[in-house]
Design a protein around this motif. Structure first.
Motif, PDB file in Angstrom:
ATOM      1  N   UNK A  25       5.368  -3.500   2.827  1.00 58.16           N
ATOM      2  CA  UNK A  25       4.611  -2.914   1.721  1.00 58.16           C
ATOM      3  C   UNK A  25       3.579  -1.918   2.266  1.00 58.16           C
ATOM      4  N   UNK A  26       2.861  -2.321   3.287  1.00 55.34           N
ATOM      5  CA  UNK A  26       1.836  -1.465   3.877  1.00 55.34           C
ATOM      6  C   UNK A  26       2.462  -0.193   4.445  1.00 55.34           C
ATOM      7  N   UNK A  27       3.613  -0.331   5.114  1.00 50.50           N
ATOM      8  CA  UNK A  27       4.301   0.843   5.663  1.00 50.50           C
ATOM      9  C   UNK A  27       4.695   1.815   4.552  1.00 50.50           C
ATOM     10  N   UNK A  28       5.163   1.279   3.433  1.00 46.67           N
ATOM     11  CA  UNK A  28       5.528   2.147   2.306  1.00 46.67           C
ATOM     12  C   UNK A  28       4.303   2.882   1.767  1.00 46.67           C
ATOM     13  N   UNK A  29       3.166   2.208   1.786  1.00 43.50           N
ATOM     14  CA  UNK A  29       1.938   2.836   1.278  1.00 43.50           C
ATOM     15  C   UNK A  29       1.427   3.907   2.241  1.00 43.50           C
ATOM     16  N   UNK A  30       1.754   3.764   3.533  1.00 41.10           N
ATOM     17  CA  UNK A  30       1.327   4.726   4.541  1.00 41.10           C
ATOM     18  C   UNK A  30       2.179   5.997   4.502  1.00 41.10           C
ATOM     19  N   UNK A  31       3.430   5.855   4.060  1.00 36.49           N
ATOM     20  CA  UNK A  31       4.325   7.007   3.997  1.00 36.49           C
ATOM     21  C   UNK A  31       3.807   8.006   2.979  1.00 36.49           C
ATOM     22  N   UNK A  32       4.389   9.135   3.019  1.00 35.50           N
ATOM     23  CA  UNK A  32       3.985  10.260   2.173  1.00 35.50           C
ATOM     24  C   UNK A  32       3.444   9.815   0.826  1.00 35.50           C
ATOM     25  N   UNK A  33       3.250  10.708  -0.052  1.00 40.38           N
ATOM     26  CA  UNK A  33       2.608  10.446  -1.326  1.00 40.38           C
ATOM     27  C   UNK A  33       3.175   9.243  -2.056  1.00 40.38           C
ATOM     28  N   UNK A  35       2.890   7.398  -5.173  1.00 37.50           N
ATOM     29  CA  UNK A  35       2.358   7.474  -6.526  1.00 37.50           C
ATOM     30  C   UNK A  35       2.307   6.096  -7.141  1.00 37.50           C
ATOM     31  N   UNK A  36       1.797   6.080  -8.357  1.00 42.12           N
ATOM     32  CA  UNK A  36       1.662   4.809  -9.064  1.00 42.12           C
ATOM     33  C   UNK A  36       3.007   4.101  -9.184  1.00 42.12           C
ATOM     34  N   UNK A  37       4.067   4.840  -9.519  1.00 46.30           N
ATOM     35  CA  UNK A  37       5.395   4.243  -9.667  1.00 46.30           C
ATOM     36  C   UNK A  37       5.881   3.610  -8.374  1.00 46.30           C
ATOM     37  N   UNK A  38       5.666   4.291  -7.246  1.00 45.50           N
ATOM     38  CA  UNK A  38       6.081   3.763  -5.945  1.00 45.50           C
ATOM     39  C   UNK A  38       5.298   2.492  -5.610  1.00 45.50           C
ATOM     40  N   UNK A  39       4.004   2.506  -5.897  1.00 48.45           N
ATOM     41  CA  UNK A  39       3.171   1.335  -5.607  1.00 48.45           C
ATOM     42  C   UNK A  39       3.624   0.156  -6.458  1.00 48.45           C
ATOM     43  N   UNK A 107      -7.412   1.096  -6.683  1.00 45.78           N
ATOM     44  CA  UNK A 107      -6.402   0.784  -7.694  1.00 45.78           C
ATOM     45  C   UNK A 107      -5.312  -0.100  -7.092  1.00 45.78           C
ATOM     46  N   UNK A 108      -4.844   0.290  -5.895  1.00 51.27           N
ATOM     47  CA  UNK A 108      -3.792  -0.489  -5.236  1.00 51.27           C
ATOM     48  C   UNK A 108      -4.278  -1.909  -4.988  1.00 51.27           C
ATOM     49  N   UNK A 109      -5.538  -2.050  -4.561  1.00 54.66           N
ATOM     50  CA  UNK A 109      -6.095  -3.378  -4.316  1.00 54.66           C
ATOM     51  C   UNK A 109      -6.145  -4.179  -5.625  1.00 54.66           C
ATOM     52  N   UNK A 113      -4.125  -7.606  -6.385  1.00 52.77           N
ATOM     53  CA  UNK A 113      -4.770  -8.830  -6.863  1.00 52.77           C
ATOM     54  C   UNK A 113      -4.121  -9.318  -8.165  1.00 52.77           C
ATOM     55  N   UNK A 114      -3.726  -8.390  -9.015  1.00 55.31           N
ATOM     56  CA  UNK A 114      -3.030  -8.769 -10.252  1.00 55.31           C
ATOM     57  C   UNK A 114      -1.684  -9.423  -9.920  1.00 55.31           C
ATOM     58  N   UNK A 115      -1.002  -8.893  -8.891  1.00 60.08           N
ATOM     59  CA  UNK A 115       0.257  -9.488  -8.464  1.00 60.08           C
ATOM     60  C   UNK A 115       0.017 -10.907  -7.962  1.00 60.08           C
ATOM     61  N   UNK A 116      -1.048 -11.115  -7.196  1.00 58.97           N
ATOM     62  CA  UNK A 116      -1.365 -12.454  -6.703  1.00 58.97           C
ATOM     63  C   UNK A 116      -1.664 -13.403  -7.869  1.00 58.97           C
ATOM     64  N   UNK A 117      -2.323 -12.889  -8.888  1.00 58.33           N
ATOM     65  CA  UNK A 117      -2.587 -13.705 -10.081  1.00 58.33           C
ATOM     66  C   UNK A 117      -1.270 -14.098 -10.761  1.00 58.33           C
ATOM     67  N   UNK A 118      -0.342 -13.142 -10.845  1.00 57.03           N
ATOM     68  CA  UNK A 118       0.962 -13.450 -11.451  1.00 57.03           C
ATOM     69  C   UNK A 118       1.696 -14.516 -10.643  1.00 57.03           C
TER      70      UNK A 118
END
Length: 188
Positions: A25-33, A35-39, A107-109, A113-118
């Motif tokens: 997940x972190x590697x995907x976030x480090x790659x190019x842009x 966006x919200x959809x990718x996150x 926002x990502x954080x 956290x919302x994912x952890x709540x789910x």
């Protein structure tokens, strides 16, 4: 029984799997842009990977400790997977929840956290479901046990009455009552 070691080994595997998933997940976030959809897509994959890891850990424990339950566990695990499935489209974020000037990382954080709540909510649902299944099983076994006791008592009464009809002396045996039938008998 090696319960702590088995659980410990399974937990180590689960931790390693979760760390690898977070690294992906972190590697995907480090790659190019990103966006919200990718996150959101990456978070959904992470959540699914966590859930699958949890289910596999539980299954591994029961397959090793209770192999006779494996066929039942597979059926129930599939049912549990279906219950946990969500729509492939990520939830649309409410614009009112956005904080003014919130950075993308914040926002990502928040989404993480919302994912952890789910996941926590999902686990509560899993535990409730397991408790429901266990309670149903206990009730079924208790009902069978009562039927078995009743059968044994009736059979004992039948044997006693048939021996008495042949004129066999009864001796100084106590009268057989349903209460006596339900008490465990010690072997002499």
């Amino acid at each position: 029984m090696c319960f702590p070691k088995v659980l410990s080994d399974d937990m180590k595997k689960l931790k390693a799997r979760m760390h690898q998933a977070i690294e992906r997940f972190y590697d995907k976030m480090q790659n190019a842009e990103s966006g919200r959809g990718q996150v959101m897509s990456s978070l959904a994959e992470l959540e699914d990977d966590f859930k699958e890891g949890y289910l596999e850990t539980v299954a591994a424990y029961y397959e090793e400790q209770h192999p006779e339950l494996t066929p039942l566990l597979e059926k129930e695990r599939d049912g549990l997977r279906c219950r946990g499935n969500r729509s492939p489209v990520p939830d649309v974020e409410d614009p009112a929840t956005e904080e003014p000037g919130e950075s993308f990382c914040d926002k990502v954080m928040r989404w993480f956290q919302a994912m952890l709540q789910r996941l926590q909510t999902w686990w509560h649902g899993v535990l409730a479901w397991v408790k429901e299944k266990v309670v149903a099983l206990v009730h079924a076994v208790q009902a069978l046990w009562k039927q078995f006791q009743s059968f044994c008592c009736s059979l004992s009464e039948l044997f006693m009455s048939s021996f008495q009809s042949y004129g066999a002396p009864r001796g100084d045996k106590e009268e057989l009552t349903p209460q006596k039938c339900s008490e465990p008998q010690s072997s002499k």
